[in-house]
Design an enzyme around this catalytic site. Sequence first.
Site, PDB file in Angstrom:
ATOM      1  N   SER A   6       0.825  -1.205   0.000  1.00  0.00           N
ATOM      2  CA  SER A   6       0.000   0.000   0.000  1.00  0.00           C
ATOM      3  C   SER A   6       0.866   1.264   0.000  1.00  0.00           C
ATOM      4  O   SER A   6       1.675   1.450  -0.910  1.00  0.00           O
ATOM      5  CB  SER A   6      -0.957  -0.062   1.191  1.00  0.00           C
ATOM      6  OG  SER A   6      -2.023   0.804   1.008  1.00  0.00           O
ATOM      7  N   ASP A  57      -6.005  -3.934  -1.986  1.00  0.00           N
ATOM      8  CA  ASP A  57      -4.876  -3.589  -1.129  1.00  0.00           C
ATOM      9  C   ASP A  57      -4.213  -4.833  -0.515  1.00  0.00           C
ATOM     10  O   ASP A  57      -4.895  -5.658   0.102  1.00  0.00           O
ATOM     11  CB  ASP A  57      -5.406  -2.683  -0.009  1.00  0.00           C
ATOM     12  CG  ASP A  57      -4.296  -1.928   0.680  1.00  0.00           C
ATOM     13  OD1 ASP A  57      -3.266  -2.562   0.973  1.00  0.00           O
ATOM     14  OD2 ASP A  57      -4.458  -0.717   0.915  1.00  0.00           O
TER      15      ASP A  57
END
Lengths: 501, 220
Positions: A94, A356
């Site tokens: 991320s 993610d």
Amino acid sequence: MPRNNSQVTAKATIAISDFTNDARVTKALDTLKHTFNPDKGGRPFIVSDVLDDAGHQYVNLVQKGGGVLGIALIGYTYVLEQMNIRFLRLAGTSAGAINTALVTVIDNKQDPKSEKVLDAVCKLNFFSFVDGHPATRWLIKKFITKDDFAGKAKRSLLWLLGTLALLITADVVLVGLSSHYTGVAVWAGLSFLLTGCCTLLIALGVSYVANLLKRLKNSGFGINPGDTFYDWIKQRLHENGVDTVQQLKDKAGACPKLTLRVENDAQYKALFGDVTFITSELVTQNKIQFPAMCNLFRTDINTMQPAGFIRASMSIPVFFESYMIKDIPATDPRIIAAWKDTFEISQPPETARFVDGGILSNFPLSIFYNNDIAVPRLPTFGIDLDDSKPEDKSQNPFNWSALGYFGRIFNTIRNYYDKDFLQKNKVYQLGVGKVDLSSDQFNWLNFFLSDKDKIDMFALGAEAACEFLTNFSWDDYKNQRRDLQQQLTTVKTPSHDNITH
Amino acid sequence: MTILLTDAWCWLCISMAIFLLTAFIMGRQSKYFYTMDVVPRQFSITDLQLPSCQKELVNLIKGIYTMPAANRQQTLRALRGQLWVDFLFMPAAYGSIFLVCIKVASKMNPAGTLLFNILAWLQLLCWLCDIIENIYLLQKIGPNVSESTKTVHRTYQFLEIIKWGFSLLAIVCGLSALLFFWVTGNFAISSLHYLLIIVGEIVIFMALQKLPAREPSPAT
């Protein structure tokens, strides 16, 4: 199609020197330089046995995800670089993947990069990444920047419904009165018109929300397309000569001549640079490591865009649309073999859908575990972003809201994978520095950061790095890692977890 | 104008019939609207009318051209067809609103008459905006569609706001006033016949909606 650059870049109101000359940052560096200056009674600064000709010490670096809190990662890496530490292998998830990508592609491995990463951040309009429907952009902005916005919105809705109820009552009363008092008829007519307008407002609001929900479903349950981020990171990679996966691998792998401070049985075996971005693939439900696993999706990996790996890694579920890789040649024997070898899947998907990486492994220290090395030559450093608020840490299991309850369930699941590795391989904990971002000042989704917030986060990262380096002992790390390896090799039936990591 | 006012209810029945018929045809056409957004997905004309940004409109049109040939042809035929049918729909829709407002204005006090006359004549502006919108979309639909400038997009959004804003305001105000007159008993008995005709038209329209439509091509 690239988005208008002016939407993404903002006129920089802060300079790099505003970060690097901040009193907290300079103090942290002064402290380190004093602590590790043998000429002034300090101890020698040794964090690794891998060196280059210029005397830089090399470590592996793992950066945790954390939305906009990633600015603290830059503060941390800035201090490491100022202490002549360089990064051989990099991994991130991320926000950690974004910083990892920039640190990988900017200049050469032996050069400091943090100031150039800062430059990109200073020029960046964070809110441009929130590129969804104007109404949702407005809502997100209000939710994040206004105190008790949800409460105010609820009160406004109640006020509107109350007005409608009042108007309907007025309609009935005034119509009744108008049969006795002719003058009241005008007011009754007006009341009917206002009732109609109020109903229209409510109907428009309801249909607008319904439309937004429909759009959310159509867009794969993502509020923001994430195209602006994709274009931005693609441009940053391009500026640094990375347009293909091979160029990314070459850049990550290019190292200066490395030497070992002390002899090691492994010598220079597998001492190379690389980069890994972690993402979660929903179709086959697997953790994917890019670019290492590119062969699962394309027979020619250079037909993939490396910016997509970072985009995939930062696809916060619901906040951003999933990142898709479509038209996977699922019948190609090479693709089938790759899926079979990697995941024991004999029928590869034709489309992969990524969210993610943080939902599976937000802090992927485990990928640098090397079972073949008896005594480590370099440590794995990890930067942990701790933004848990006091209520998140509360051990009282009774006073949670519904959101808090489901949040706890989600966090328990998503953090367990990384936590399990650290619990079973405690030596890796010695390489982890924690940046405390638990203050209410910081919110991982606050894309409206003030300049002060950015500098504060950077400074907190720098201070955390200072504290970490002050307490870090390379000898302890090496010895504990060696002991762990000895335990593993002497135990006849080693535990499954330690082998797989 | 006198004829319109004298036979307003009659004209309203006719315009409502055309409005509902064209709405039915357009509803059928919209079932074939598909675009490729990673996977084929259905869209509606409002997605084209109210895109969140310039890019969204372009992506949607480009998505149509990345569909398999059969589906692409089907979608383009239905989409262009709907935009052309819309030219028939417009006079019926805005005409109906105009007639309601004119009829209500004739029963109002001077201030009300002025308000409803303004609302009635504003429908011409809405109609004009709708025509411009359709021409803009018809010339946009093509394989090499390009992103409009920010100014053009803002103007397009402005036209949409005018069109939807004034027409919805007029509908709501007109219907509220009619309801008021009916509730207070201030209406001609003969108008109830026309009301029944309009209700009948709506019932037929709703019944027609239940008719099965031809399924879109299997690839979608």
